[in-house]
Design an enzyme around this catalytic site. Structure first.
Site, mmCIF file in Angstrom:
data_model
loop_
_atom_site.group_PDB
_atom_site.id
_atom_site.type_symbol
_atom_site.label_atom_id
_atom_site.label_comp_id
_atom_site.label_asym_id
_atom_site.label_seq_id
_atom_site.Cartn_x
_atom_site.Cartn_y
_atom_site.Cartn_z
ATOM 1 N N PHE A 11 -0.510 0.288 -10.812
ATOM 2 C CA PHE A 11 -0.949 0.737 -11.791
ATOM 3 C C PHE A 11 -0.445 2.583 -12.554
ATOM 4 O O PHE A 11 0.208 2.952 -13.378
ATOM 5 C CB PHE A 11 -2.534 0.951 -11.904
ATOM 6 C CG PHE A 11 -2.961 1.569 -12.803
ATOM 7 C CD1 PHE A 11 -2.898 1.918 -14.647
ATOM 8 C CD2 PHE A 11 -4.316 2.271 -12.569
ATOM 9 C CE1 PHE A 11 -3.948 2.354 -15.057
ATOM 10 C CE2 PHE A 11 -5.055 3.137 -13.283
ATOM 11 C CZ PHE A 11 -5.149 3.153 -15.091
ATOM 12 N N ALA A 71 2.107 8.568 -4.020
ATOM 13 C CA ALA A 71 0.937 7.628 -5.244
ATOM 14 C C ALA A 71 0.843 6.961 -4.242
ATOM 15 O O ALA A 71 0.303 5.503 -4.410
ATOM 16 C CB ALA A 71 1.103 7.689 -6.354
ATOM 17 N N GLY A 72 1.696 6.280 -3.151
ATOM 18 C CA GLY A 72 1.835 4.413 -2.472
ATOM 19 C C GLY A 72 0.709 4.880 -2.064
ATOM 20 O O GLY A 72 0.506 5.266 -0.887
ATOM 21 N N SER A 118 -7.501 11.078 -3.496
ATOM 22 C CA SER A 118 -8.675 10.379 -3.685
ATOM 23 C C SER A 118 -10.473 11.842 -3.999
ATOM 24 O O SER A 118 -10.561 12.144 -2.947
ATOM 25 C CB SER A 118 -9.168 9.320 -3.264
ATOM 26 O OG SER A 118 -10.257 8.541 -4.043
ATOM 27 N N TYR A 143 -11.013 4.223 3.377
ATOM 28 C CA TYR A 143 -10.270 4.453 2.892
ATOM 29 C C TYR A 143 -10.525 5.547 1.996
ATOM 30 O O TYR A 143 -9.447 7.029 2.353
ATOM 31 C CB TYR A 143 -10.282 3.347 1.552
ATOM 32 C CG TYR A 143 -10.058 4.306 -0.089
ATOM 33 C CD1 TYR A 143 -8.451 4.339 0.124
ATOM 34 C CD2 TYR A 143 -10.760 5.095 -1.111
ATOM 35 C CE1 TYR A 143 -7.625 5.075 -1.243
ATOM 36 C CE2 TYR A 143 -10.047 5.696 -2.161
ATOM 37 C CZ TYR A 143 -8.889 5.678 -2.383
ATOM 38 O OH TYR A 143 -8.005 5.915 -3.599
ATOM 39 N N LYS A 147 -8.239 9.405 3.451
ATOM 40 C CA LYS A 147 -7.260 9.658 2.066
ATOM 41 C C LYS A 147 -7.546 11.538 2.937
ATOM 42 O O LYS A 147 -6.526 12.742 2.923
ATOM 43 C CB LYS A 147 -7.479 10.076 0.856
ATOM 44 C CG LYS A 147 -7.737 8.888 0.460
ATOM 45 C CD LYS A 147 -6.308 8.747 -0.652
ATOM 46 C CE LYS A 147 -5.825 7.713 -1.206
ATOM 47 N NZ LYS A 147 -4.302 7.959 -2.501
#
Length: 282
Positions: A11, A71-72, A118, A143, A147
């Site tokens: 996206f 960005a993956g 993020s 997650y 990050k």
């Protein structure tokens, strides 16, 4: 500029590609499927096979690049928060995979490296200080922890002089997805258009995907002073109630909207990214 990109089929990646191509950059991006198939949809991008966590793929991507945008992300399901049944594998692919990209970029002489982090690094916010880039990272999810660990590696590579590397830290990203049904608030708006009564109580700090792409473009233009730095990227709080009421107004729907407008508990400081020229266009 020759840009190497991970996450180009996702996206946010599609918005990054549009922005980069419009600025006249050459883009080489990873894809897991047949490059010829992906090229038919985006013919101006040089697609190569590659996956996060594969050292040789990272080395190939870094070759001849002036800058790299990471960005993956490997995820275990439809949501970025899904870690599948193997947390160790999730960590290995994402955190070690990012390290492989940083090291490959450093060895290949890549001039710039931008990591898409993020706001999930800040699940727990301390009440005695502003929520700026110096606020301690306290994620509650794996997650967010991944990050945060990659941000630390970016800081290491940047501050040590190995690589002019920086992180941009967007909050919840919205925008038109492909297919459109995967867009944020799509189902909420669809229900209202059908005349269904809805309850709208959620909300989040948001930023449009095109604004994230603009922030990345700005970082690529900066001098070496950004090395090791992190930049918050947020536009404003958008509540589901606000979206629902707007959808009701635009569609003339008879839907009854219950709920209330959710307010942000903590304001995210964005003075740092605004100091280099970032302004939301929304």
């Amino acid at each position: 500029m020759r840009i190497a990109l991970t996450g180009g089929t996702g996206f946010l990646g599609r918005h990054l590609i549009d922005s980069l191509l419009q600025s006249g950059h050459q883009v080489t991006a990873w894809c897991r499927s047949d490059p010829d198939t992906v090229s038919s949809r985006t013919p101006h991008v040089h697609w190569i096979r590659g996956e996060l966590g594969q050292r040789r793929d990272a080395e190939q991507l870094a070759q001849s690049a002036d800058a790299m945008i990471h960005a993956g992300w490997y995820r275990g399901g439809d949501s970025f928060l899904n870690i599948d049944a193997d947390p160790e594998r999730y960590w290995q692919i994402n955190s070690v995979g990012a390290l492989q990209l940083l090291e490959s970029a450093s060895r290949a002489g890549v001039n710039r490296f931008v990591f898409i982090s993020s706001g999930a690094v800040h699940d727990q916010v301390l009440p005695d200080r502003p929520l700026d880039e110096t606020h301690p990272m306290r994620p509650r999810t794996l997650y967010g922890a991944c990050k945060a660990s990659i941000e630390a590696m970016v800081h290491h590579y940047g501050s040590s002089g190995k690589l002019v590397a920086a992180s941009v830290r967007p909050t919840s990203i919205y925008g038109l997805a492909e297919p459109a049904s995967q867009s944020k608030w799509f189902e909420l708006v669809a229900q209202i258009k059908r005349g269904k009564n809805v309850e709208a109580t959620g909300g989040s700090k948001t930023v449009h995907a095109s604004d994230v792409a603009r922030s990345v473009a700005l970082l690529l233009q900066q001098d070496d002073s950004i090395a090791g730095e992190t930049f918050n990227c947020c536009d404003r709080m958008i509540s589901d109630y606000e979206v629902a009421m707007l959808a009701k107004q635009l569609t003339g729907s008879p839907s009854q909207i219950s709920g209330h407008e959710k307010m942000a508990k903590h304001e995210i400081e964005t003075a740092k990214i605004r100091s280099i020229g970032m302004r939301s266009r929304r």
